[in-house]
Design a protein around this motif. Sequence first.
Motif, PDB file in Angstrom:
ATOM      1  N   ALA A  57       7.051   1.935 -11.095  1.00  0.00           N
ATOM      2  CA  ALA A  57       5.809   2.686 -11.271  1.00  0.00           C
ATOM      3  C   ALA A  57       5.135   2.967  -9.933  1.00  0.00           C
ATOM      4  CB  ALA A  57       4.854   1.911 -12.195  1.00  0.00           C
ATOM      5  N   ASN A  58       5.081   1.957  -9.064  1.00  0.00           N
ATOM      6  CA  ASN A  58       4.448   2.121  -7.752  1.00  0.00           C
ATOM      7  C   ASN A  58       5.179   3.140  -6.894  1.00  0.00           C
ATOM      8  OD1 ASN A  58       2.119   0.120  -6.781  1.00  0.00           O
ATOM      9  ND2 ASN A  58       3.311  -0.921  -8.341  1.00  0.00           N
ATOM     10  N   VAL A  59       6.481   2.960  -6.763  1.00  0.00           N
ATOM     11  CA  VAL A  59       7.265   3.803  -5.864  1.00  0.00           C
ATOM     12  C   VAL A  59       7.368   5.227  -6.398  1.00  0.00           C
ATOM     13  CG1 VAL A  59       9.542   4.173  -4.842  1.00  0.00           C
ATOM     14  CG2 VAL A  59       8.553   1.876  -4.887  1.00  0.00           C
ATOM     15  N   ASN A  60       7.745   5.393  -7.663  1.00  0.00           N
ATOM     16  CA  ASN A  60       7.891   6.735  -8.208  1.00  0.00           C
ATOM     17  C   ASN A  60       6.570   7.500  -8.207  1.00  0.00           C
ATOM     18  OD1 ASN A  60      10.589   6.362  -8.613  1.00  0.00           O
ATOM     19  ND2 ASN A  60      10.522   6.405 -10.846  1.00  0.00           N
ATOM     20  N   GLY A  61       5.479   6.794  -8.523  1.00  0.00           N
ATOM     21  CA  GLY A  61       4.176   7.452  -8.521  1.00  0.00           C
ATOM     22  C   GLY A  61       3.806   7.973  -7.150  1.00  0.00           C
ATOM     23  N   VAL A  85      15.681   6.810  -5.200  1.00  0.00           N
ATOM     24  CA  VAL A  85      14.577   7.011  -4.252  1.00  0.00           C
ATOM     25  C   VAL A  85      15.118   7.539  -2.927  1.00  0.00           C
ATOM     26  CG1 VAL A  85      12.712   5.891  -2.966  1.00  0.00           C
ATOM     27  CG2 VAL A  85      13.170   5.223  -5.339  1.00  0.00           C
ATOM     28  N   PHE A  86      16.237   6.984  -2.468  1.00  0.00           N
ATOM     29  CA  PHE A  86      16.868   7.465  -1.234  1.00  0.00           C
ATOM     30  C   PHE A  86      17.262   8.931  -1.380  1.00  0.00           C
ATOM     31  CE2 PHE A  86      16.674   3.295   0.208  1.00  0.00           C
ATOM     32  CZ  PHE A  86      17.300   3.109   1.427  1.00  0.00           C
ATOM     33  N   ASP A 108       0.851  -1.189   0.000  1.00  0.00           N
ATOM     34  CA  ASP A 108       0.000   0.000   0.000  1.00  0.00           C
ATOM     35  C   ASP A 108       0.886   1.238   0.000  1.00  0.00           C
ATOM     36  OD1 ASP A 108       0.504   0.912   2.849  1.00  0.00           O
ATOM     37  OD2 ASP A 108      -0.386  -1.060   3.246  1.00  0.00           O
ATOM     38  N   SER A 109       0.281   2.386  -0.252  1.00  0.00           N
ATOM     39  CA  SER A 109       1.046   3.623  -0.425  1.00  0.00           C
ATOM     40  C   SER A 109       1.767   4.054   0.847  1.00  0.00           C
ATOM     41  CB  SER A 109       0.119   4.749  -0.892  1.00  0.00           C
ATOM     42  OG  SER A 109      -0.916   4.974   0.054  1.00  0.00           O
ATOM     43  N   ASP A 110       1.275   3.648   2.012  1.00  0.00           N
ATOM     44  CA  ASP A 110       1.901   4.063   3.270  1.00  0.00           C
ATOM     45  C   ASP A 110       3.306   3.496   3.442  1.00  0.00           C
ATOM     46  OD1 ASP A 110      -0.194   5.630   4.060  1.00  0.00           O
ATOM     47  OD2 ASP A 110      -1.175   4.063   5.224  1.00  0.00           O
ATOM     48  N   GLU A 111       3.614   2.417   2.717  1.00  0.00           N
ATOM     49  CA  GLU A 111       4.940   1.817   2.851  1.00  0.00           C
ATOM     50  C   GLU A 111       6.022   2.659   2.184  1.00  0.00           C
ATOM     51  OE1 GLU A 111       5.336  -2.237   1.751  1.00  0.00           O
ATOM     52  OE2 GLU A 111       3.443  -2.849   2.659  1.00  0.00           O
ATOM     53  N   ALA A 134       8.792  -7.244 -12.963  1.00  0.00           N
ATOM     54  CA  ALA A 134       8.829  -6.925 -11.534  1.00  0.00           C
ATOM     55  C   ALA A 134       9.429  -5.550 -11.311  1.00  0.00           C
ATOM     56  CB  ALA A 134       9.645  -7.985 -10.780  1.00  0.00           C
ATOM     57  N   PHE A 135      10.493  -5.245 -12.029  1.00  0.00           N
ATOM     58  CA  PHE A 135      11.130  -3.933 -11.856  1.00  0.00           C
ATOM     59  C   PHE A 135      10.205  -2.807 -12.299  1.00  0.00           C
ATOM     60  CE2 PHE A 135      13.573  -0.371 -13.531  1.00  0.00           C
ATOM     61  CZ  PHE A 135      14.300  -0.008 -12.400  1.00  0.00           C
TER      62      PHE A 135
END
Length: 350
Positions: A241-245, A209-210, A54-57, A235-236
């Motif tokens: 897409a999930n993290v950057n979004g 991301v860091f 989920d987005s909270d992670e 998978a990548f």
Amino acid sequence: MSRPQDPHRPFFPFGNPFRMISSKGSRLPERLLSLLISFEETLAERVRKLIPKDSDEVLSLSWMNLAMDSLCETHSGVKNLITELEIPVSDWDEKWIDVYLDISVNLLDLCIAFSSQLTKLNQGHLLLQCVLHNLNSSSPKQFVRARSSLDSWRQHINAKNPRVESCQSILDNLVRSLDLPKVKNSAKGKVLMRALYGVKVVTVFICSVFAAAFSGSAKNLLDLSISDTLPWRPAFSDLQANVNGEVRNVFGCGRVTVLKELDAVAVSIKKLYPMIQDGLEPVEVEQFKKFIIDLGKQEEKLSEGLDRLTKSVDGFFKIVLTGRDALLCNLRETGTESMVGSNSEQLVGR
């Protein structure tokens, strides 16, 4: 979606890494193909584990710790692959050595920048401890001291870190290194370069991301375009897409800080700060106590998360450092250090 003022930086590789394996007349021996398939399957599984449920992670210290631990495992895995491939250092192409050493230097620089920021955030822990100590006193003078400590904490947290500000140029160097050197007449070399490509892509993305989280700028985020033929690509792509979004959504909502645990502390402080401006009214005492307890809990979570992540970053630094040092030692022993001339001299002196 990215905001207009924060354009992302796409990267399109110049070549297809899979072509090195499948080109005419260059089919890999079964043992080498088995090693490569195993390595890439493991890489894909590690990437899948980082896809947030989920987005909270996203941008939580717990997810960042998981990501850094995954990098440690991946880099240890490629060291094991090098051993299994049984490629003596004397057989390494000069370009392979340059790639390996150049990447290691950039990764060490990123680790130093990340450790610097974590140290800075940990120093803020002392200020929060002073705040909590003063707020548990009924003396008006202690409230004044608490307010002063809160002001100092805010200034400390919001101050720019020059080391983190340099991450973007380091990431740009790593992106340029994604273009692989051509490998001729070496099946083992082809496996090594393709494995290193996967490791580099995942490493560069996580480090971006860091850098975004620590700098407070989405400009450090990368959008890497990967060949469809690579087995770990789905998978990548999902992870990216999930993290950057979500990271861009966080930057767009105007939060005080993008790190989840740090933001929770900032929210608690925002509730407390007005109540210690001019003393407390009797009706506010119980609510005030609840706010203090909440700040204490959020501060503890932040401190524990920072400690764990600091250890993970240190662990990654050591893995990269020992791998680089082992290669340099082998180069000296085999008398091939001159092949990389100035590059080796630069690394030895760092």
